[in-house]
Design a protein around this motif. Structure first.
Motif, short mmCIF file in Angstrom:
data_model
loop_
_atom_site.label_atom_id
_atom_site.label_comp_id
_atom_site.label_asym_id
_atom_site.label_seq_id
_atom_site.Cartn_x
_atom_site.Cartn_y
_atom_site.Cartn_z
N GLU A 303 0.83 -1.20 0.00
CA GLU A 303 0.00 0.00 0.00
C GLU A 303 0.87 1.25 0.00
O GLU A 303 1.88 1.32 0.69
CB GLU A 303 -0.92 0.03 1.22
N ASN A 305 0.06 5.44 0.48
CA ASN A 305 -0.98 6.43 0.72
C ASN A 305 -0.38 7.77 1.10
O ASN A 305 0.75 7.84 1.61
CB ASN A 305 -1.98 5.94 1.77
N TYR A 320 -3.47 3.71 -2.70
CA TYR A 320 -3.58 2.59 -3.64
C TYR A 320 -3.09 1.33 -2.95
O TYR A 320 -2.02 1.34 -2.31
CB TYR A 320 -2.76 2.82 -4.91
N TYR A 322 -2.57 -3.01 -3.39
CA TYR A 322 -2.54 -4.18 -4.27
C TYR A 322 -2.29 -5.43 -3.44
O TYR A 322 -1.39 -5.45 -2.58
CB TYR A 322 -1.44 -4.05 -5.33
N SER A 337 -7.04 -5.08 -6.51
CA SER A 337 -6.54 -3.71 -6.53
C SER A 337 -7.61 -2.79 -5.96
O SER A 337 -8.81 -2.96 -6.26
CB SER A 337 -6.20 -3.26 -7.95
N GLN A 338 -7.18 -1.80 -5.16
CA GLN A 338 -8.15 -0.91 -4.54
C GLN A 338 -7.61 0.51 -4.46
O GLN A 338 -6.43 0.73 -4.20
CB GLN A 338 -8.51 -1.40 -3.13
N VAL A 339 -8.52 1.48 -4.64
CA VAL A 339 -8.21 2.89 -4.49
C VAL A 339 -9.14 3.47 -3.43
O VAL A 339 -10.35 3.24 -3.46
CB VAL A 339 -8.39 3.66 -5.82
#
Length: 398
Positions: A303, A305, A320, A322, A337-339
């Motif tokens: 991550e 941030n 972000y 992963y 995957s995340q935002v």
């Protein structure tokens, strides 16, 4: 005689005031309510009242025993503003319940239901445990698989935290399984180290859990079955991301991270390696009925941030994340995957408004042996490989 009596009463009054000053109990808490939208909960849209920051109230107590030694305790309850219901599977003090001794020279020793030392050392580097809706759970690495967001507390635990020496400190925790004749069953071993010096903060940790289906995901360390609650702490491994690994004989989590404050901005990174080991050795079937005959499933998460203080009252933030699951026992791997994007506006020192958004995509084959789907922590999984959510609300601290 009157002078003597008056002097005695004054002396007793002074002693009583001093004794009272040496002991204190503080009531504290958080009340949070927000409007939540999730575009895909098993194919349906969700509109609900929820919380970005976990609502809670607690009692914090301390007694000065002299010589730099204090007796301390914390009892912390989690609750839901919308319904008033208890959190953490209905436990009265499900967030924290411990008592111990604290010394400025020798450190702090506590016993009870507590946060892990891993969480103490690394959670500040994770958006999901910091600003991205820690109470809701949506902002974590896939399913909070590394427990950095403390989806699961550690119960029946002895915990030691060292004093800080030149910015360096360490912690050790051991949770007793409580099984007669089986000392290591359901046990948790946890160690962590932290360093802080000016704008730099670093942390690393190692946690090993025997029989995680019961020790981690049950309400108590000696649970014979986990709770069936779908939200809050200790939630019966509902996530498709790792719910198929309920038969793991052990779980290992290694976490490391750091942050750097550069003017109004703070940049943080976090890495975790989570292994569900010895699959199939525990007599348990996951929430989705998946069975494995051996092997290890490994999750690697990273991550990045950033938080930026645009004004003294307004914070902007983004992250972000992963996560890769290597799979196990011939079942294919999966990627997530995340935002996270958020803004927080402080109306005062105690009250703030927030707006936070989340977007996750998934690919590959998940722990259930099926096509991977998006699955925010604390939510029911999506019907496809994408999930979008947002929450807007208010937080008051007291």
């Amino acid at each position: 005689m009157k002078k003597t009596t008056t002097a005695t009463l004054l002396a007793l009054g002074t002693f009583a005031a001093t004794a009272h000053a040496q002991s204190s109990v503080t009531l504290y808490g958080v009340a949070d309510a927000g409007l939540l939208f999730n575009n895909n909960v098993k194919g349906e849209k969700l509109y609900a009242l929820s919380s970005a920051t976990s609502s809670r109230f607690g009692l914090l107590g301390t007694e000065d025993l002299g010589g730099g030694l204090k007796a301390i305790f914390t009892l912390e309850n989690g609750y839901t503003v919308g319904t008033g219901a208890l959190g953490q599977g209905g436990l009265l003090f499900g967030r924290k319940a411990f008592v111990g001794l604290k010394s400025d020279t020798y450190g702090t020793l506590t016993a009870g239901r507590q946060y892990s030392v891993s969480n103490d050392a690394t959670s500040s580097f994770a958006s999901g445990a910091d600003w991205a809706a820690s109470g809701l759970g949506y902002g974590t690495r896939a399913g909070d698989v590394d427990n950095v967001d403390t989806s699961n507390r550690i119960q029946n635990a002895l915990k030691y935290q060292s004093p800080v020496f030149r910015g360096l400190s360490f912690g050790v925790l051991y949770s007793f399984g409580g099984q007669a004749g089986q000392f290591s069953r359901n046990a948790v071993t946890d160690v962590a180290v932290s360093y802080a010096n000016g704008p730099v903060k670093l942390g690393a940790s190692y946690m090993f859990t025997k029989d995680p289906y019961y020790a981690t995901f049950g309400d108590q360390g000696n649970s014979s079955t986990p709770t069936s609650s779908a939200t809050g702490s200790n939630n019966n491994m509902p996530s498709r991301i790792y719910g198929g690994y309920a038969s793991a004989g052990s779980q290992q989590i290694i976490t490391a991270g750091g942050s750097y404050a550069l003017g109004a901005a703070t940049i943080a990174v976090l890495y975790s390696n989570t292994q569900f080991q010895n699959l199939g050795t525990v007599n348990a079937v996951g929430s989705f009925g998946t069975r494995y005959n051996g092997g290890t499933a490994t999750f690697n998460s990273g991550e990045l941030n950033v938080k930026y203080l645009l004004t003294p009252a307004l914070t902007l933030a983004g992250a972000y994340i992963y996560t890769h699951n290597s799979g196990a026992d011939g079942v294919g791997s999966a990627n997530y995957s995340q935002v996270n994007l958020g803004t927080i506006y402080a109306l005062s020192k105690r009250t703030s408004l927030y707006a936070i958004g989340f977007y996750e995509t998934a690919s590959g084959v998940d722990s259930t042996g099926k096509q991977a789907v998006a699955d925010f922590s604390g939510a029911s999984y999506s019907s496809n490989n994408r999930q979008l959510a947002a929450i807007v609300g208010i937080t008051h601290r007291f």
